[in-house]
Design a protein around this motif. Sequence first.
Motif, PDB file in Angstrom:
ATOM      1  N   GLU A 157      44.487  52.313  38.570  1.00 24.20           N
ATOM      2  CA  GLU A 157      43.115  52.798  38.383  1.00 24.20           C
ATOM      3  C   GLU A 157      42.100  51.938  39.130  1.00 24.20           C
ATOM      4  N   ARG A 158      42.560  50.921  39.783  1.00 22.97           N
ATOM      5  CA  ARG A 158      41.669  49.910  40.361  1.00 22.97           C
ATOM      6  C   ARG A 158      40.756  50.453  41.439  1.00 22.97           C
ATOM      7  N   GLU A 159      41.302  51.256  42.361  1.00 23.44           N
ATOM      8  CA  GLU A 159      40.476  51.765  43.456  1.00 23.44           C
ATOM      9  C   GLU A 159      39.331  52.628  42.919  1.00 23.44           C
ATOM     10  N   THR A 160      39.631  53.494  41.963  1.00 22.97           N
ATOM     11  CA  THR A 160      38.600  54.361  41.377  1.00 22.97           C
ATOM     12  C   THR A 160      37.533  53.532  40.671  1.00 22.97           C
ATOM     13  N   ALA A 161      37.963  52.540  39.896  1.00 30.37           N
ATOM     14  CA  ALA A 161      37.008  51.691  39.177  1.00 30.37           C
ATOM     15  C   ALA A 161      36.118  50.918  40.145  1.00 30.37           C
ATOM     16  N   GLU A 162      36.698  50.393  41.215  1.00 28.73           N
ATOM     17  CA  GLU A 162      35.897  49.640  42.200  1.00 28.73           C
ATOM     18  C   GLU A 162      34.918  50.552  42.934  1.00 28.73           C
ATOM     19  N   ASN A 163      35.352  51.781  43.238  1.00 28.81           N
ATOM     20  CA  ASN A 163      34.444  52.732  43.890  1.00 28.81           C
ATOM     21  C   ASN A 163      33.285  53.101  42.968  1.00 28.81           C
ATOM     22  N   ASP A 164      33.567  53.284  41.674  1.00 29.06           N
ATOM     23  CA  ASP A 164      32.495  53.564  40.713  1.00 29.06           C
ATOM     24  C   ASP A 164      31.515  52.399  40.636  1.00 29.06           C
ATOM     25  N   LEU A 165      32.050  51.187  40.618  1.00 22.47           N
ATOM     26  CA  LEU A 165      31.179  50.003  40.580  1.00 22.47           C
ATOM     27  C   LEU A 165      30.308  49.936  41.833  1.00 22.47           C
ATOM     28  N   THR A 166      30.886  50.205  42.979  1.00 15.54           N
ATOM     29  CA  THR A 166      30.113  50.175  44.227  1.00 15.54           C
ATOM     30  C   THR A 166      28.981  51.200  44.181  1.00 15.54           C
TER      31      THR A 166
ATOM     32  N   ALA B 140      35.863  47.926  36.016  1.00 15.24           N
ATOM     33  CA  ALA B 140      36.474  47.272  37.178  1.00 15.24           C
ATOM     34  C   ALA B 140      37.225  46.013  36.756  1.00 15.24           C
ATOM     35  N   LEU B 141      36.663  45.276  35.813  1.00 10.16           N
ATOM     36  CA  LEU B 141      37.331  44.060  35.337  1.00 10.16           C
ATOM     37  C   LEU B 141      38.613  44.374  34.559  1.00 10.16           C
ATOM     38  N   ASP B 142      38.609  45.483  33.815  1.00 13.25           N
ATOM     39  CA  ASP B 142      39.732  45.806  32.926  1.00 13.25           C
ATOM     40  C   ASP B 142      40.705  46.828  33.510  1.00 13.25           C
ATOM     41  N   ALA B 143      40.468  47.303  34.720  1.00 10.50           N
ATOM     42  CA  ALA B 143      41.280  48.391  35.288  1.00 10.50           C
ATOM     43  C   ALA B 143      42.731  47.963  35.530  1.00 10.50           C
ATOM     44  N   GLU B 144      43.626  48.896  35.268  1.00 10.41           N
ATOM     45  CA  GLU B 144      45.045  48.705  35.580  1.00 10.41           C
ATOM     46  C   GLU B 144      45.227  48.905  37.084  1.00 10.41           C
ATOM     47  N   PRO B 145      46.334  48.410  37.648  1.00 14.36           N
ATOM     48  CA  PRO B 145      46.520  48.535  39.103  1.00 14.36           C
ATOM     49  C   PRO B 145      46.364  49.961  39.652  1.00 14.36           C
TER      50      PRO B 145
ATOM     51  N   GLU C 264      46.233  40.289  49.515  1.00 14.72           N
ATOM     52  CA  GLU C 264      46.014  41.151  48.346  1.00 14.72           C
ATOM     53  C   GLU C 264      45.511  40.332  47.154  1.00 14.72           C
ATOM     54  N   ARG C 265      46.095  39.153  46.958  1.00 11.87           N
ATOM     55  CA  ARG C 265      45.638  38.292  45.852  1.00 11.87           C
ATOM     56  C   ARG C 265      44.202  37.825  46.089  1.00 11.87           C
ATOM     57  N   ALA C 266      43.867  37.490  47.332  1.00 11.58           N
ATOM     58  CA  ALA C 266      42.505  37.051  47.647  1.00 11.58           C
ATOM     59  C   ALA C 266      41.510  38.191  47.437  1.00 11.58           C
ATOM     60  N   LEU C 267      41.865  39.397  47.872  1.00 10.23           N
ATOM     61  CA  LEU C 267      40.988  40.548  47.664  1.00 10.23           C
ATOM     62  C   LEU C 267      40.784  40.796  46.174  1.00 10.23           C
ATOM     63  N   ASP C 268      41.853  40.710  45.417  1.00  4.46           N
ATOM     64  CA  ASP C 268      41.767  40.909  43.971  1.00  4.46           C
ATOM     65  C   ASP C 268      40.818  39.885  43.341  1.00  4.46           C
ATOM     66  N   ALA C 269      40.935  38.642  43.743  1.00  2.00           N
ATOM     67  CA  ALA C 269      40.067  37.589  43.201  1.00  2.00           C
ATOM     68  C   ALA C 269      38.601  37.856  43.541  1.00  2.00           C
ATOM     69  N   HIS C 270      38.329  38.278  44.777  1.00  4.21           N
ATOM     70  CA  HIS C 270      36.945  38.564  45.170  1.00  4.21           C
ATOM     71  C   HIS C 270      36.399  39.788  44.433  1.00  4.21           C
ATOM     72  N   LEU C 271      37.247  40.778  44.212  1.00  4.89           N
ATOM     73  CA  LEU C 271      36.807  41.956  43.456  1.00  4.89           C
ATOM     74  C   LEU C 271      36.469  41.582  42.013  1.00  4.89           C
ATOM     75  N   LEU C 272      37.268  40.709  41.417  1.00  2.00           N
ATOM     76  CA  LEU C 272      36.981  40.259  40.051  1.00  2.00           C
ATOM     77  C   LEU C 272      35.671  39.474  39.996  1.00  2.00           C
TER      78      LEU C 272
END
Length: 171
Positions: free
Chosen positions: A79-88, A72-77, A39-47
């Motif tokens: 809200e993270r999935e929604t922010a990452e999907n929007d970025l994608t 995506a950079l500022d999203a709270e835990p 999970e930490r590695a995924l978080d780092a790659h997403l950032l």
Amino acid sequence: MPGMWWVVGVVVLAAIFSAYLGWTAQRVERLHARAQSAERALDAHLLRRAAAAAVVAEQAESVELYAAARLALDAEPGERETAENDLTRQLQKVALDPADPAARTLVATSRRVVLARQVHTDQVRDAQNARRRVVVRLLRLARRYPRPEYFDIVEPVLPELPPAPLPAQAV
């Protein structure tokens, strides 16, 4: 003397059962530690991907992409999935220049996100399977660890860029 064999048998069975419980508890702990690490590695790659997307957005002067990257950079835990999907979704609309190093970085980080997400999904699945085992549930061996959760996002695959042109050499 015949009663002695029963005692030895019970002691041996107790030792085997204790060893099994110790092994199971250790396995549950290892699987949860791996899931947390994934999970930490995924978080780092997403950032990294969001930061690379922000750079590409600034160069392309794309307000929508930049806003999605910042979210995506500022999203709270939560809200993270929604922010990452929007970025994608924003990234899939952008035409990337193969000669641009920032675009190449973005494609590379997106590939790493895909791999990190696959590893994370596998680790979460294994940890959740271990939690479902009867012995683990009865003895509550997983109670010390938070339940690992899947990170459901749209597959962040960007188109493959052709190789960058080589610089012309003076003859």
